[in-house]
Design an enzyme around this catalytic site. Structure first.
Site, mmCIF file in Angstrom:
data_model
loop_
_atom_site.group_PDB
_atom_site.id
_atom_site.type_symbol
_atom_site.label_atom_id
_atom_site.label_comp_id
_atom_site.label_asym_id
_atom_site.label_seq_id
_atom_site.Cartn_x
_atom_site.Cartn_y
_atom_site.Cartn_z
ATOM 1 N N ASP A 136 12.255 2.151 -15.641
ATOM 2 C CA ASP A 136 11.246 2.583 -16.622
ATOM 3 C C ASP A 136 9.863 2.578 -15.967
ATOM 4 O O ASP A 136 9.635 1.888 -14.974
ATOM 5 C CB ASP A 136 11.198 1.602 -17.807
ATOM 6 C CG ASP A 136 12.369 1.785 -18.778
ATOM 7 O OD1 ASP A 136 13.115 2.761 -18.647
ATOM 8 O OD2 ASP A 136 12.512 0.920 -19.667
ATOM 9 N N MET A 137 8.932 3.343 -16.567
ATOM 10 C CA MET A 137 7.559 3.323 -16.055
ATOM 11 C C MET A 137 6.678 2.524 -17.014
ATOM 12 O O MET A 137 6.722 2.744 -18.221
ATOM 13 C CB MET A 137 7.025 4.756 -15.902
ATOM 14 C CG MET A 137 5.706 4.834 -15.183
ATOM 15 S SD MET A 137 5.697 4.080 -13.531
ATOM 16 C CE MET A 137 6.455 5.376 -12.546
ATOM 17 N N ARG A 187 13.239 10.943 -15.568
ATOM 18 C CA ARG A 187 13.120 11.025 -17.036
ATOM 19 C C ARG A 187 11.651 11.329 -17.330
ATOM 20 O O ARG A 187 10.771 10.593 -16.890
ATOM 21 C CB ARG A 187 13.508 9.698 -17.689
ATOM 22 C CG ARG A 187 13.227 9.674 -19.198
ATOM 23 C CD ARG A 187 13.106 8.266 -19.763
ATOM 24 N NE ARG A 187 14.343 7.540 -19.763
ATOM 25 C CZ ARG A 187 14.410 6.203 -19.691
ATOM 26 N NH1 ARG A 187 13.310 5.470 -19.576
ATOM 27 N NH2 ARG A 187 15.571 5.595 -19.695
ATOM 28 N N GLY A 191 4.427 9.079 -22.462
ATOM 29 C CA GLY A 191 3.691 7.883 -22.032
ATOM 30 C C GLY A 191 3.318 7.045 -23.236
ATOM 31 O O GLY A 191 2.826 7.575 -24.231
ATOM 32 N N LYS A 204 -3.611 15.090 -27.991
ATOM 33 C CA LYS A 204 -2.185 15.465 -28.058
ATOM 34 C C LYS A 204 -1.937 16.824 -27.406
ATOM 35 O O LYS A 204 -0.956 17.003 -26.687
ATOM 36 C CB LYS A 204 -1.713 15.467 -29.527
ATOM 37 C CG LYS A 204 -0.255 15.905 -29.673
ATOM 38 C CD LYS A 204 0.260 15.727 -31.081
ATOM 39 C CE LYS A 204 1.517 16.551 -31.371
ATOM 40 N NZ LYS A 204 2.632 16.401 -30.449
HETATM 41 C C1 FAD Z 1 14.500 7.638 -23.886
HETATM 42 C C2 FAD Z 1 13.054 7.280 -23.816
HETATM 43 C C3 FAD Z 1 12.607 6.445 -22.815
HETATM 44 C C4 FAD Z 1 11.254 6.126 -22.700
HETATM 45 N N1 FAD Z 1 10.802 5.416 -21.619
HETATM 46 C C5 FAD Z 1 9.470 5.243 -21.435
HETATM 47 C C6 FAD Z 1 8.945 4.661 -20.259
HETATM 48 O O1 FAD Z 1 9.673 4.265 -19.341
HETATM 49 N N2 FAD Z 1 7.589 4.540 -20.150
HETATM 50 C C7 FAD Z 1 6.729 4.987 -21.132
HETATM 51 O O2 FAD Z 1 5.506 4.867 -20.978
HETATM 52 N N3 FAD Z 1 7.211 5.517 -22.275
HETATM 53 C C8 FAD Z 1 8.536 5.663 -22.452
HETATM 54 N N4 FAD Z 1 9.004 6.260 -23.614
HETATM 55 C C9 FAD Z 1 8.084 6.460 -24.763
HETATM 56 C C10 FAD Z 1 7.307 7.757 -24.663
HETATM 57 O O3 FAD Z 1 6.356 7.669 -23.646
HETATM 58 C C11 FAD Z 1 6.569 8.038 -25.990
HETATM 59 O O4 FAD Z 1 5.663 7.015 -26.245
HETATM 60 C C12 FAD Z 1 7.481 8.199 -27.199
HETATM 61 O O5 FAD Z 1 8.654 8.866 -26.873
HETATM 62 C C13 FAD Z 1 6.783 9.015 -28.327
HETATM 63 O O6 FAD Z 1 6.440 10.281 -27.856
HETATM 64 P P1 FAD Z 1 7.181 11.649 -28.292
HETATM 65 O O7 FAD Z 1 7.486 12.399 -27.036
HETATM 66 O O8 FAD Z 1 8.335 11.365 -29.138
HETATM 67 O O9 FAD Z 1 6.065 12.502 -29.004
HETATM 68 P P2 FAD Z 1 5.056 12.176 -30.189
HETATM 69 O O10 FAD Z 1 4.115 13.333 -30.227
HETATM 70 O O11 FAD Z 1 4.480 10.814 -30.040
HETATM 71 O O12 FAD Z 1 5.977 12.168 -31.467
HETATM 72 C C14 FAD Z 1 6.636 13.345 -31.935
HETATM 73 C C15 FAD Z 1 7.381 13.008 -33.204
HETATM 74 O O13 FAD Z 1 8.414 12.064 -32.916
HETATM 75 C C16 FAD Z 1 8.536 11.124 -33.946
HETATM 76 N N5 FAD Z 1 8.190 9.788 -33.411
HETATM 77 C C17 FAD Z 1 7.646 9.507 -32.223
HETATM 78 N N6 FAD Z 1 7.490 8.182 -32.053
HETATM 79 C C18 FAD Z 1 7.935 7.617 -33.191
HETATM 80 C C19 FAD Z 1 8.038 6.286 -33.650
HETATM 81 N N7 FAD Z 1 7.661 5.260 -32.890
HETATM 82 N N8 FAD Z 1 8.556 6.059 -34.877
HETATM 83 C C20 FAD Z 1 8.957 7.082 -35.667
HETATM 84 N N9 FAD Z 1 8.883 8.380 -35.285
HETATM 85 C C21 FAD Z 1 8.379 8.636 -34.073
HETATM 86 C C22 FAD Z 1 7.602 11.552 -35.046
HETATM 87 O O14 FAD Z 1 8.322 12.403 -35.899
HETATM 88 C C23 FAD Z 1 6.550 12.323 -34.279
HETATM 89 O O15 FAD Z 1 5.874 13.255 -35.087
HETATM 90 C C24 FAD Z 1 10.345 6.613 -23.694
HETATM 91 C C25 FAD Z 1 10.796 7.470 -24.706
HETATM 92 C C26 FAD Z 1 12.122 7.817 -24.770
HETATM 93 C C27 FAD Z 1 12.551 8.753 -25.853
#
Ligand code: FAD
Length: 317
Positions: A136-137, A187, A191, A204
């Site tokens: 993970d990052m 992956r 962030g 965003k």
């Molecule tokens: C498999 C996986 C591994 C990850 N690993 C890392 C990592 O190693 N390092 C790192 O910095 N980040 C990691 N993340 C987290 C990532 O960086 C984001 O913070 C997170 O995925 C929310 O961003 P989004 O792309 O879903 O978009 P966003 O624009 O944040 O969200 C889009 C939509 O998704 C839904 N959503 C998003 N988050 C939530 C929530 N918490 N609760 C409910 N609904 C939500 C909502 O409907 C929202 O409108 C990971 C995410 C995933 C899916």
């Protein structure tokens, strides 16, 4: 901007000991407690049970033992051993062989060489048993060193490991080119941490534009990339780009977090896409949980309802 402010707010709350105490008392007590929405449970048995449900739904998973920034080498050693013992449990359960870990959990903040040794111990055990290990990052003080450690083990011939890149970091366009040159499995995420404007996009629209650019580089030149997002626009953009470039679903997968957008997970599976669910478990769940709240302040509603419900139940007994 609101997203950034809410992230700062929840990161600040995450350091509150009183809140941590309250949350750990109520958050995980029963299968319906509020933290269970995002965290499979505190034990490997809980994680395996969640994995079985996920696989029964036609999805795959990666298991993550929660924990970050351990304070001593003994704690890093314990985390390493726990990962090693997880391999036995996962293999015995017959579920998918895929785990995720954080380098600060293996001692990165204390001694880099020992952290690399710990990672090697895990990869040595993982390789012959066909486990894949995703690094993970974490937040930006660890970006370069995480990439350096990953490249060290890559140069030493380990191929059962992959890395994570964060679209919000301005440096990622260059990092993805490097990872593609190596042939490393990436992956892509938006962030999750609170980062300064000098190094990270805050709007965003800017993060999304960067995500799409990196996604395209991964689909064109990457090795089995994972597009990890719950954002329908990012998912659509990925599917459209893949179709236009003739990249079949077998050459990439989507990834989402446990408990988030299960409707989208099912929809993508129905359309023939591979979907991997990130399943976090373990006792050290509070920082992870607070990051999930910071991403979507609306989540606080179900926490408050859950807390009130838990306290009422406790008073009633
Ligand atoms: C498999 C996986 C591994 C990850 N690993 C890392 C990592 O190693 N390092 C790192 O910095 N980040 C990691 N993340 C987290 C990532 O960086 C984001 O913070 C997170 O995925 C929310 O961003 P989004 O792309 O879903 O978009 P966003 O624009 O944040 O969200 C889009 C939509 O998704 C839904 N959503 C998003 N988050 C939530 C929530 N918490 N609760 C409910 N609904 C939500 C909502 O409907 C929202 O409108 C990971 C995410 C995933 C899916």
């Amino acid at each position: 901007m609101i997203g950034y402010v809410s992230r700062v707010f929840f990161h600040t709350l995450a350091s509150s000991r009183a809140l941590q105490h309250l949350a750990s008392r109520y958050g995980m007590r029963s299968p319906t407690s509020f933290a269970r929405r995002f965290i499979a449970g505190e034990t490997i048995d809980d994680a395996i049970a969640a994995a079985r449900r996920i696989e029964a739904a036609g999805l795959t998973e990666t298991l993550d033992l929660l924990g970050e920034s351990v304070g001593t080498m003994a704690e890093a050693d314990t985390a390493t051993r726990t990962y090693l013992s997880m391999f036995d449990r996962i293999a015995a359960a017959g579920i998918g062989r895929n785990i995720s870990l954080k380098l600060t959990q293996l001692g990165l903040t204390i001694d880099r060489a020992t952290c690399v040794d710990n990672l090697r111990r895990i990869l040595d055990a993982a390789g012959p048993r066909d486990f894949f290990v995703r690094v993970d990052m974490e937040n930006s003080p660890y970006t370069q060193v995480t990439l350096d450690v990953f490249e060290t083990i890559w140069q030493q011939g380990y191929r059962n490991a992959g890395i994570v890149l964060q679209a919000y970091l301005k440096r990622t366009a260059a990092d993805v080119a490097r990872m593609n040159t190596l042939g490393a499995r990436v992956r892509l995420v938006k962030g999750a941490y609170q980062e300064p404007k000098t190094i990270a996009f805050h709007r965003k629209a800017d993060v999304d534009a960067a995500f799409i650019q990196v996604m395209q580089q991964l689909l064109d030149h990457g090795n089995q990339p994972a597009i990890a997002t719950h954002d329908p626009d990012m998912i659509d953009a990925t599917r459209k780009y893949a179709a236009a470039r003739g990249v079949p679903p077998a050459r990439y997968e989507f990834q989402m977090l446990y408990g988030i957008r299960r409707d989208l997970q099912a929809d993508l599976r129905n359309r023939g896409h591979g979907v991997r669910v990130y399943v976090p478990f373990g006792g050290e769940w509070f920082p992870y949980f607070m990051r999930r709240l910071g991403e979507r302040p609306a989540n606080i509603g179900f926490v408050i309802r859950g807390l009130l419900g838990e306290r009422r139940t406790q008073t009633a007994h």
